[in-house]
Enzyme design. Structure first.
Site, PDB file in Angstrom:
ATOM      1  N   ARG A  50     -31.429  50.373   7.934  1.00 39.66           N
ATOM      2  CA  ARG A  50     -32.129  50.216   6.645  1.00 39.66           C
ATOM      3  C   ARG A  50     -33.568  49.779   6.894  1.00 39.66           C
ATOM      4  NH1 ARG A  50     -32.008  45.569   4.439  1.00 39.66           N
ATOM      5  NH2 ARG A  50     -29.779  45.215   4.703  1.00 39.66           N
ATOM      6  N   TYR A 102     -43.308  62.466 -15.754  1.00 38.45           N
ATOM      7  CA  TYR A 102     -41.946  62.935 -15.464  1.00 38.45           C
ATOM      8  C   TYR A 102     -40.908  62.116 -16.261  1.00 38.45           C
ATOM      9  CZ  TYR A 102     -37.704  63.839 -12.826  1.00 38.45           C
ATOM     10  OH  TYR A 102     -36.420  64.159 -12.472  1.00 38.45           O
ATOM     11  N   ASP A 174     -48.553  60.564  -8.648  1.00 40.22           N
ATOM     12  CA  ASP A 174     -47.389  61.396  -8.329  1.00 40.22           C
ATOM     13  C   ASP A 174     -47.934  62.776  -7.962  1.00 40.22           C
ATOM     14  OD1 ASP A 174     -45.242  63.199  -8.447  1.00 40.22           O
ATOM     15  OD2 ASP A 174     -44.160  61.989  -9.920  1.00 40.22           O
ATOM     16  N   LYS A 199     -38.737  68.623  -4.101  1.00 38.35           N
ATOM     17  CA  LYS A 199     -39.411  69.815  -4.620  1.00 38.35           C
ATOM     18  C   LYS A 199     -40.128  70.554  -3.485  1.00 38.35           C
ATOM     19  CE  LYS A 199     -37.846  67.839  -8.330  1.00 38.35           C
ATOM     20  NZ  LYS A 199     -38.638  66.952  -9.180  1.00 38.35           N
TER      21      LYS A 199
HETATM   22  C1  LIG Z   1     -38.420  65.652  -9.742  1.00 35.18           C
HETATM   23  C2  LIG Z   1     -39.590  64.773  -9.968  1.00 35.18           C
HETATM   24  C3  LIG Z   1     -39.502  63.380  -9.813  1.00 35.18           C
HETATM   25  C4  LIG Z   1     -38.199  62.682  -9.478  1.00 35.18           C
HETATM   26  O1  LIG Z   1     -37.754  62.995  -8.215  1.00 35.18           O
HETATM   27  P1  LIG Z   1     -36.190  62.986  -7.781  1.00 35.18           P
HETATM   28  O2  LIG Z   1     -36.245  63.434  -6.365  1.00 35.18           O
HETATM   29  O3  LIG Z   1     -35.487  63.947  -8.693  1.00 35.18           O
HETATM   30  O4  LIG Z   1     -35.698  61.603  -7.962  1.00 35.18           O
HETATM   31  C5  LIG Z   1     -40.652  62.635  -9.993  1.00 35.18           C
HETATM   32  N1  LIG Z   1     -41.818  63.205 -10.329  1.00 35.18           N
HETATM   33  C6  LIG Z   1     -41.941  64.534 -10.511  1.00 35.18           C
HETATM   34  C7  LIG Z   1     -43.262  65.107 -10.888  1.00 35.18           C
HETATM   35  C8  LIG Z   1     -40.839  65.360 -10.344  1.00 35.18           C
HETATM   36  O5  LIG Z   1     -40.957  66.684 -10.532  1.00 35.18           O
END
Ligand SMILES: *Cc1c(COP(=O)(O)O)cnc(C)c1O
Length: 385
Positions: A50, A102, A174, A199
Site C-alpha cells: 500500500r 464530471y 482534471d 479513459k
Molecule cells: C470517468 C471520469 C472520471 C472518473 O473516473 P473513474 O475512473 O470512472 O473513477 C473523472 N473525470 C472525468 C472527466 C471522467 O471522464
C-alpha cells in the site's frame, strides 16, 4: 529522467523501457504485499505494497514525467484519485468548481465533502468574472475540468491558475479528456493534474484506474501521506495495463483526433443535426483559448439532433459505436448524457445547461472515419422526412 526526447518517444524510451534486473522489455508485475527486510535498523525501499510497490511506482514515475510534474500517484479509480486530492482541504475551506464537472465529482463535492464542512460554488469556468464573484475569503481550491463534459466548454487554465495563486489557493485540473499528449496543465500553472486513467491513458475499455500528478515536492509529500492513509491504491495488474496502454497513447490520439475533426465537420453540415460541440471548430466560443493551451481539440465531441424522433432513429440504427458510458477507447463510444452521466440532474437544470434529451456525446476510436461517416449517414437517412 529522460526528458531528452519528444513526448511520443518518451512514451516508450523512459526509465522503464526495460527491467534492470533481467532486461525484460515489460515492467514486471510485483504481486508481493510485503517485502523481506535484511537489516534490523534500516529497511529497504519497499516494505508494504500500500505504501509503495515497484509496479505501481513505475506507472507513477512514467505519468509524472509525461505531465511534467515532480511526482505521480496511482489510484484504484479516477474518483479515488480525485477524492484523495480533495482531502488536501480542511474543514471550513471553500472550493470554486466548474459547474459542468464530471458527475462523480459533482456528487462527491455536493454530497460528501459538504458533510465535512467543505463548501463549494459551482461556476461557469469560461467566465473569469463569474469566477471572481464566487471567490470567498476561505477559498482554497479552484477545480477545473477542461474541456468540460458533455458540452466541451473550455477553461483558460493559465488565467484560473493565476487567479488562484493571487488568492493563495490551489488549482486542480482534471485532464482526462485531453491527456498530456495534448494539454499539460502543470506547465500552465496548475498544482495537481488528475486523471481517470480508465479513459484515453489506458485506452482499451479494460481497466478502471486513476492518476494524480503534482508539481511541487512539498505538496506531493502531503498527497503521498493521503494516498497511504486512505489506501485507495491501484492494483499491480491494473497498473501494468495502464503502462501498456500508455505506450500507444500518441498514435491512438493522433488517429482519433483527426477522425473527430472530420466527424465534427460532418455533423455540422448535416441538416438533421442542430448543434455540434467541439473546441476544434472555428466557431466554438473558446476556440482561441483551446488553440493556445492545447495542441488539438481532442477526440470527444457532442452533437444535438434536431428533435427526439431523429435522435431515436439515429441511436436505433447506428451500428459501429458501442452505446455506453465512458470514453477514450479504441472503439468509438456513443453516450447519452441525459440518461447516463447526467441522469442525476433534474431535467429542467439539464435543459438549462444545454444537456437536452437529443444530445449525444461521441468518443472517437480507431475505426476508419469513412466507415463511421457512412454508418452515421445511413442511420440519419432512416429518418422519415
Ligand atoms: C470517468 C471520469 C472520471 C472518473 O473516473 P473513474 O475512473 O470512472 O473513477 C473523472 N473525470 C472525468 C472527466 C471522467 O471522464
Amino acid at each position: 529522467m529522460s526528458n531528452q526526447y519528444t513526448f511520443q518517444t518518451n512514451l516508450l524510451h523512459n526509465k522503464h523501457k526495460f527491467d534492470p534486473a533481467t532486461g525484460g522489455v515489460s515492467v514486471p508485475i510485483q504481486h508481493a504485499s510485503t517485502f523481506h527486510q535484511n537489516d534490523i535498523d534500516t529497511f529497504g525501499k519497499y516494505d508494504y505494497s500500500r505504501s509503495g510497490n515497484p509496479t505501481r511506482e513505475a506507472l507513477e514515475e512514467v505519468i509524472a514525467e509525461l505531465e511534467e510534474g515532480c511526482r505521480g500517484f496511482a489510484f484504484s479509480s479516477g474518483m479515488a484519485a480525485i477524492s484523495t486530492a480533495f482531502l488536501l482541504l480542511s474543514k471550513d475551506d471553500h472550493v470554486v468548481i466548474s459547474e459542468d464537472v464530471y458527475g462523480g465529482t459533482f456528487r462527491m463535492v455536493s454530497q460528501v465533502l459538504i458533510r465535512f464542512g467543505i463548501s463549494h460554488t459551482f461556476v461557469d469556468m469560461t467566465d473569469l468574472e463569474a469566477i471572481k464573484q464566487a471567490i470567498q475569503p476561505n477559498t482554497k481550491l479552484f477545480y477545473v475540468e477542461t474541456p468540460s463534459n458533455p458540452l466541451l466548454k473550455v477553461t483558460d487554465i493559465k488565467a484560473v491558475s493565476d487567479l488562484a495563486k493571487s488568492h493563495g489557493a490551489l488549482t486542480f485540473v482534471d485532464n482526462t479528456f485531453l491527456t498530456p499528449a495534448i494539454q499539460k496543465p502543470l506547465a500552465l500553472g496548475a498544482d495537481i493534474v488528475l486523471h481517470s486513467a480508465t479513459k484515453f491513458l489506458s485506452g482499451h475499455s479494460d481497466v478502471v484506474a486513476g492518476l494524480a500528478v503534482v508539481k511541487d515536492p512539498a505538496l506531493a509529500e502531503r498527497l503521498y501521506f493521503l494516498q497511504n492513509s486512505f489506501g485507495a491504491v491501484l492494483g499491480v495488474q491494473d497498473a501494468w495495463l495502464v503502462l501498456r496502454g500508455l505506450k500507444t497513447l500518441h498514435v491512438r490520439l493522433e488517429h482519433s483526433v483527426l477522425a473527430a475533426e472530420r466527424l465534427a465537420n460532418f455533423f455540422k453540415e448535416h441538416p438533421l443535426v442542430s448543434k455540434v460541440y467541439y473546441p476544434g471548430l472555428a466557431d466554438h466560443p473558446q476556440y482561441d483559448i483551446q488553440r493556445t493551451q492545447a495542441s488539438s481539440a481532442g477526440a470527444v465531441l457532442s452533437f444535438e439532433l434536431k428533435n427526439e424522433a431523429v435522435f431515436r432513429t439515429f441511436v436505433e440504427n447506428v451500428k459501429i459505436p458501442v452505446f455506453a458510458v465512458s470514453l477514450g477507447a479504441v472503439e468509438s463510444i456513443l453516450s447519452y448524457p441525459a440518461k447516463m452521466s447526467h441522469a442525476a440532474m433534474p431535467e429542467e437544470e439539464r435543459a438549462q445547461r444545454g444537456i437536452t434529451n437529443s444530445l449525444l456525446r461521441l468518443s472517437v476510436g480507431l475505426e476508419n472515419p469513412e466507415d463511421l461517416i457512412k454508418d452515421f449517414s445511413e442511420a440519419l437517412d432512416k429518418v422519415k422526412q
